[in-house]
Design a protein around this motif. Structure first.
Motif, PDB file in Angstrom:
ATOM      1  N   GLY A 117       5.098  13.371   6.227  1.00  0.00           N
ATOM      2  CA  GLY A 117       3.690  13.215   6.587  1.00  0.00           C
ATOM      3  C   GLY A 117       2.991  12.080   5.873  1.00  0.00           C
ATOM      4  N   CYS A 118       3.394  11.791   4.661  1.00  0.00           N
ATOM      5  CA  CYS A 118       2.748  10.716   3.898  1.00  0.00           C
ATOM      6  C   CYS A 118       3.264   9.343   4.296  1.00  0.00           C
ATOM      7  CB  CYS A 118       2.915  10.942   2.400  1.00  0.00           C
ATOM      8  SG  CYS A 118       2.005  12.402   1.830  1.00  0.00           S
ATOM      9  N   HIS A 119       4.279   9.288   5.160  1.00  0.00           N
ATOM     10  CA  HIS A 119       4.809   8.007   5.629  1.00  0.00           C
ATOM     11  C   HIS A 119       4.195   7.597   6.962  1.00  0.00           C
ATOM     12  CE1 HIS A 119       7.613   4.723   5.345  1.00  0.00           C
ATOM     13  NE2 HIS A 119       8.037   4.955   6.584  1.00  0.00           N
ATOM     14  N   ASP A 120       3.257   8.371   7.471  1.00  0.00           N
ATOM     15  CA  ASP A 120       2.621   8.136   8.762  1.00  0.00           C
ATOM     16  C   ASP A 120       1.603   6.993   8.627  1.00  0.00           C
ATOM     17  OD1 ASP A 120       0.475   8.478  10.820  1.00  0.00           O
ATOM     18  OD2 ASP A 120       1.742  10.146  11.449  1.00  0.00           O
ATOM     19  N   ILE A 136       0.876  -1.168   0.000  1.00  0.00           N
ATOM     20  CA  ILE A 136       0.000   0.000   0.000  1.00  0.00           C
ATOM     21  C   ILE A 136       0.912   1.216   0.000  1.00  0.00           C
ATOM     22  CG2 ILE A 136      -1.781   1.264   1.251  1.00  0.00           C
ATOM     23  CD1 ILE A 136      -2.545  -1.507   2.505  1.00  0.00           C
ATOM     24  N   ILE A 137       0.774   2.054  -1.031  1.00  0.00           N
ATOM     25  CA  ILE A 137       1.714   3.147  -1.254  1.00  0.00           C
ATOM     26  C   ILE A 137       1.000   4.496  -1.220  1.00  0.00           C
ATOM     27  CG2 ILE A 137       3.389   4.124  -2.875  1.00  0.00           C
ATOM     28  CD1 ILE A 137       3.762   1.295  -4.000  1.00  0.00           C
ATOM     29  N   PRO A 138       1.207   5.261  -0.143  1.00  0.00           N
ATOM     30  CA  PRO A 138       0.630   6.605  -0.098  1.00  0.00           C
ATOM     31  C   PRO A 138       1.314   7.528  -1.111  1.00  0.00           C
ATOM     32  CG  PRO A 138       1.173   5.836   2.105  1.00  0.00           C
ATOM     33  CD  PRO A 138       1.819   4.891   1.128  1.00  0.00           C
ATOM     34  N   ASN A 139       0.525   8.365  -1.731  1.00  0.00           N
ATOM     35  CA  ASN A 139       1.051   9.375  -2.652  1.00  0.00           C
ATOM     36  C   ASN A 139       2.102  10.222  -1.923  1.00  0.00           C
ATOM     37  OD1 ASN A 139       1.139  10.939  -5.003  1.00  0.00           O
ATOM     38  ND2 ASN A 139      -0.323  12.396  -4.153  1.00  0.00           N
ATOM     39  N   ARG A 140       3.215  10.486  -2.579  1.00  0.00           N
ATOM     40  CA  ARG A 140       4.293  11.327  -2.082  1.00  0.00           C
ATOM     41  C   ARG A 140       5.102  10.708  -0.945  1.00  0.00           C
ATOM     42  NH1 ARG A 140       0.338  15.133  -1.103  1.00  0.00           N
ATOM     43  NH2 ARG A 140       1.378  15.762   0.800  1.00  0.00           N
ATOM     44  N   ASP A 141       4.913   9.432  -0.646  1.00  0.00           N
ATOM     45  CA  ASP A 141       5.734   8.760   0.362  1.00  0.00           C
ATOM     46  C   ASP A 141       7.020   8.302  -0.319  1.00  0.00           C
ATOM     47  OD1 ASP A 141       6.883   7.261   2.361  1.00  0.00           O
ATOM     48  OD2 ASP A 141       5.102   6.043   2.744  1.00  0.00           O
ATOM     49  N   VAL A 142       8.166   8.738   0.179  1.00  0.00           N
ATOM     50  CA  VAL A 142       9.428   8.441  -0.487  1.00  0.00           C
ATOM     51  C   VAL A 142       9.930   7.014  -0.242  1.00  0.00           C
ATOM     52  CG1 VAL A 142      10.166  10.848  -0.559  1.00  0.00           C
ATOM     53  CG2 VAL A 142      10.827   9.425   1.385  1.00  0.00           C
ATOM     54  N   VAL A 143       9.585   6.397   0.879  1.00  0.00           N
ATOM     55  CA  VAL A 143      10.125   5.071   1.194  1.00  0.00           C
ATOM     56  C   VAL A 143       9.736   4.026   0.150  1.00  0.00           C
ATOM     57  CG1 VAL A 143      10.136   3.199   2.899  1.00  0.00           C
ATOM     58  CG2 VAL A 143      10.395   5.577   3.638  1.00  0.00           C
TER      59      VAL A 143
END
Length: 185
Positions: free
Chosen positions: A136-139, A105-112
């Motif tokens: 914030g998108c990695h939360d 599951i990949i949040p938009n703008r999450d760099v990881v």
């Protein structure tokens, strides 16, 4: 052959070379070997059924590697991918194994999750974090709120934090308590 096809191949080979050169160091921190061994022990235990693994961030990456190696379903939330680096693991993680057993599951703008190439089984989700918030998108809680907001909660209550910390709309009351009574500030 165009450069468009050469560069990904060069990057893949570079990852393998670097991992080979650093194999002793990599061996010391190969947590996936422990998780895969544990998952295989559970899978081979006749008293256990339906073994699955999941994790967030590095844990999500470990769960996808473990799932691919042990042949069990795995879900990563914001996990780094393993299509390129999987070639350097022991045993190797193939794209076919990732596609069969792993889901990210990949949040938009999450760099990881942008580390390494994405396998075929993934779901992009929105992220309502401020554009100037680099993490914030990695939360994981924010991501869970997005999933609950988009997919619904069934008969389970939404997390109070979804509204109070992340700006999602207040959930509709299903009983006699108001949001303010259920989620005091």
């Amino acid at each position: 052959m165009s450069w468009r096809h050469v560069i990904p191949t060069m990057i893949t080979e570079l990852v393998v070379v670097i991992n080979t050169l650093q194999s002793e160091t990599v061996e010391k921190i190969s947590f996936y070997k422990l998780t895969t061994k544990f998952a295989n022990e559970l899978k081979n235990d006749p008293t256990r059924k339906h073994i699955q693994v999941t994790g967030h961030s590095l844990g999500g990456g470990l769960s996808m590697i473990t799932g691919a190696q042990a042949g069990i379903p795995a879900v990563g939330l914001s996990g780094p991918n393993a299509r390129i680096s999987g070639r350097s693991f022991d045993p190797k993680v193939t794209a076919d194994d990732l596609n069969k057993y792993a889901f990210n599951i990949i949040p938009n703008r999450d760099v990881v999750p942008m580390l390494d190439d994405v396998a075929d089984q993934f779901q992009l989700i929105r992220c309502n974090a401020d554009l100037n918030d680099p993490v914030g998108c990695h939360d994981s809680t924010r991501s869970l709120c997005e999933i609950m907001w988009t997919c619904g909660t069934g008969n389970r209550p939404a997390l109070c934090e979804c509204h109070t910390q992340y700006g999602f709309p207040k959930p509709e009351a299903t009983g006699s308590r108001t949001f303010e009574e259920a989620c005091p500030m």
